[in-house]
Design a protein around this motif. Structure first.
Motif, PDB file in Angstrom:
ATOM      1  N   TYR A   1     -16.349   1.104  -4.652  1.00 42.42           N
ATOM      2  CA  TYR A   1     -15.228   0.660  -3.815  1.00 42.42           C
ATOM      3  C   TYR A   1     -15.284  -0.856  -3.661  1.00 42.42           C
ATOM      4  O   TYR A   1     -16.341  -1.485  -3.806  1.00 42.42           O
ATOM      5  CB  TYR A   1     -15.261   1.333  -2.433  1.00 42.42           C
ATOM      6  N   THR A   2     -14.122  -1.430  -3.348  1.00 44.74           N
ATOM      7  CA  THR A   2     -14.001  -2.851  -3.031  1.00 44.74           C
ATOM      8  C   THR A   2     -13.027  -2.979  -1.878  1.00 44.74           C
ATOM      9  O   THR A   2     -11.896  -2.475  -1.962  1.00 44.74           O
ATOM     10  CB  THR A   2     -13.482  -3.662  -4.238  1.00 44.74           C
TER      11      THR A   2
ATOM     12  N   ALA B   1     -10.906  -5.368   1.163  1.00 46.52           N
ATOM     13  CA  ALA B   1     -10.154  -6.621   1.206  1.00 46.52           C
ATOM     14  C   ALA B   1     -11.028  -7.809   1.603  1.00 46.52           C
ATOM     15  O   ALA B   1     -10.759  -8.945   1.196  1.00 46.52           O
ATOM     16  CB  ALA B   1      -8.972  -6.484   2.169  1.00 46.52           C
TER      17      ALA B   1
ATOM     18  N   ASN C   1      -8.691   9.896  -4.312  1.00 48.15           N
ATOM     19  CA  ASN C   1      -7.397   9.473  -3.763  1.00 48.15           C
ATOM     20  C   ASN C   1      -7.548   8.927  -2.352  1.00 48.15           C
ATOM     21  O   ASN C   1      -6.934   7.912  -1.997  1.00 48.15           O
ATOM     22  CB  ASN C   1      -6.420  10.653  -3.758  1.00 48.15           C
TER      23      ASN C   1
ATOM     24  N   ASP D   1      -9.239   5.549  -2.496  1.00 46.21           N
ATOM     25  CA  ASP D   1      -8.289   4.561  -2.995  1.00 46.21           C
ATOM     26  C   ASP D   1      -7.363   4.086  -1.872  1.00 46.21           C
ATOM     27  O   ASP D   1      -7.120   2.884  -1.725  1.00 46.21           O
ATOM     28  CB  ASP D   1      -7.480   5.161  -4.143  1.00 46.21           C
ATOM     29  N   ALA D   2      -6.867   5.029  -1.072  1.00 48.36           N
ATOM     30  CA  ALA D   2      -5.998   4.670   0.049  1.00 48.36           C
ATOM     31  C   ALA D   2      -6.755   3.839   1.081  1.00 48.36           C
ATOM     32  O   ALA D   2      -6.211   2.893   1.665  1.00 48.36           O
ATOM     33  CB  ALA D   2      -5.419   5.934   0.687  1.00 48.36           C
ATOM     34  N   TRP D   3      -8.008   4.170   1.316  1.00 47.22           N
ATOM     35  CA  TRP D   3      -8.837   3.427   2.272  1.00 47.22           C
ATOM     36  C   TRP D   3      -9.052   1.991   1.804  1.00 47.22           C
ATOM     37  O   TRP D   3      -8.952   1.040   2.603  1.00 47.22           O
ATOM     38  CB  TRP D   3     -10.163   4.157   2.414  1.00 47.22           C
ATOM     39  N   GLN D   4      -9.328   1.807   0.515  1.00 49.31           N
ATOM     40  CA  GLN D   4      -9.523   0.461  -0.021  1.00 49.31           C
ATOM     41  C   GLN D   4      -8.294  -0.407   0.189  1.00 49.31           C
ATOM     42  O   GLN D   4      -8.397  -1.613   0.405  1.00 49.31           O
ATOM     43  CB  GLN D   4      -9.819   0.530  -1.527  1.00 49.31           C
ATOM     44  N   GLN D   5      -7.121   0.235   0.119  1.00 52.09           N
ATOM     45  CA  GLN D   5      -5.866  -0.496   0.270  1.00 52.09           C
ATOM     46  C   GLN D   5      -5.422  -0.628   1.730  1.00 52.09           C
ATOM     47  O   GLN D   5      -4.343  -1.132   2.009  1.00 52.09           O
ATOM     48  CB  GLN D   5      -4.772   0.195  -0.544  1.00 52.09           C
ATOM     49  N   GLY D   6      -6.256  -0.147   2.648  1.00 52.35           N
ATOM     50  CA  GLY D   6      -5.946  -0.262   4.064  1.00 52.35           C
ATOM     51  C   GLY D   6      -4.908   0.725   4.557  1.00 52.35           C
ATOM     52  O   GLY D   6      -4.314   0.529   5.616  1.00 52.35           O
ATOM     53  N   GLU D   7      -4.702   1.813   3.808  1.00 51.03           N
ATOM     54  CA  GLU D   7      -3.654   2.770   4.156  1.00 51.03           C
ATOM     55  C   GLU D   7      -4.152   3.954   4.977  1.00 51.03           C
ATOM     56  O   GLU D   7      -3.350   4.752   5.454  1.00 51.03           O
ATOM     57  CB  GLU D   7      -2.993   3.290   2.870  1.00 51.03           C
TER      58      GLU D   7
END
Length: 206
Positions: free
Chosen positions: A88-89, A91, A118, A121-127
């Motif tokens: 993971y990466t 922000a 999935n 991925d949503a967590w990485q994008q702050g969603e």
């Protein structure tokens, strides 16, 4: 269900405990651990291979912070791509590896066939917030070796935490499983696997 294990430096579940976890969650296993300088990752859809890697590197891993995952497949094929932990990466620049226990019902459909991937991925994008408990249990290890539970930590022994203990209902380490584990160890040793560079599975470098 799966099971996540975290171990602080100087602590590890014993081999039989790991085998019980693996036997009840047989669909892929992985480990991420930090040697004080960098993180090392080994994942394989054949649990025997991961257990053999842990066994072959036991002293180094026991001295390090480690994140271990045994998968029970619910969404997605049994394959390397769906084997935890996942990179993971964030922000803020933080990187590392993260593992999931449970079913992220809101993410059973998405860019990946794995609900875990999935949701991450949503967590990485702050969603989404993986600490809410709505998507299951999550633990991670950063590229600097910090272990962090986002949700679901359950102490097992001194220095070792797990996401659940349902695997403890398994009553025996069966002979076929023991033979598979030993065969994987023999194969690793026969092929001269280096302590920090397991052949065939790329070692992730930050």
């Amino acid at each position: 269900m799966c099971v996540i294990v975290t171990a602080e430096p100087g602590h590890m579940p014993d081999p039989v405990t790991l085998a019980l976890m693996s036997e009840t969650n047989p669909d892929g296993a992985g480990i991420a651990w930090h040697d004080g300088e960098r993180i090392h990752v080994y994942r394989h859809p054949d649990n025997h291979r991961t257990l053999a890697y842990i066994h072959a590197n036991w002293q180094a891993i026991e001295a390090a912070p480690a994140l271990i995952h045994f998968r029970l497949a619910t969404h997605g094929a049994v394959c390397l791509e769906n084997t935890h932990p996942f990179p993971y990466t964030l922000a803020d620049g933080e990187t590392g590896w993260i593992a999931h226990n449970g079913i992220a019902l809101a993410y059973t459909h998405g860019p990946y066939e794995s609900d875990s991937r999935n949701a991450i991925d949503a967590w990485q994008q702050g969603e989404t917030d993986l600490a809410s408990g709505l998507h299951g249990k999550f633990a991670l290890i950063t590229s600097h070796g910090e272990i962090r539970w986002l949700h679901g930590e359950q102490p097992l022994t001194d220095g070792v935490s797990v996401s659940n203990t349902w695997w403890m209902d398994a009553t025996e380490w069966t002979l076929p499983y023991e033979l598979g584990y030993q065969n994987a160890i023999d194969d690793l040793e026969a092929n001269g696997h280096d302590l920090y560079d397991p052949t065939g599975i790329p070692d992730w470098r930050p």
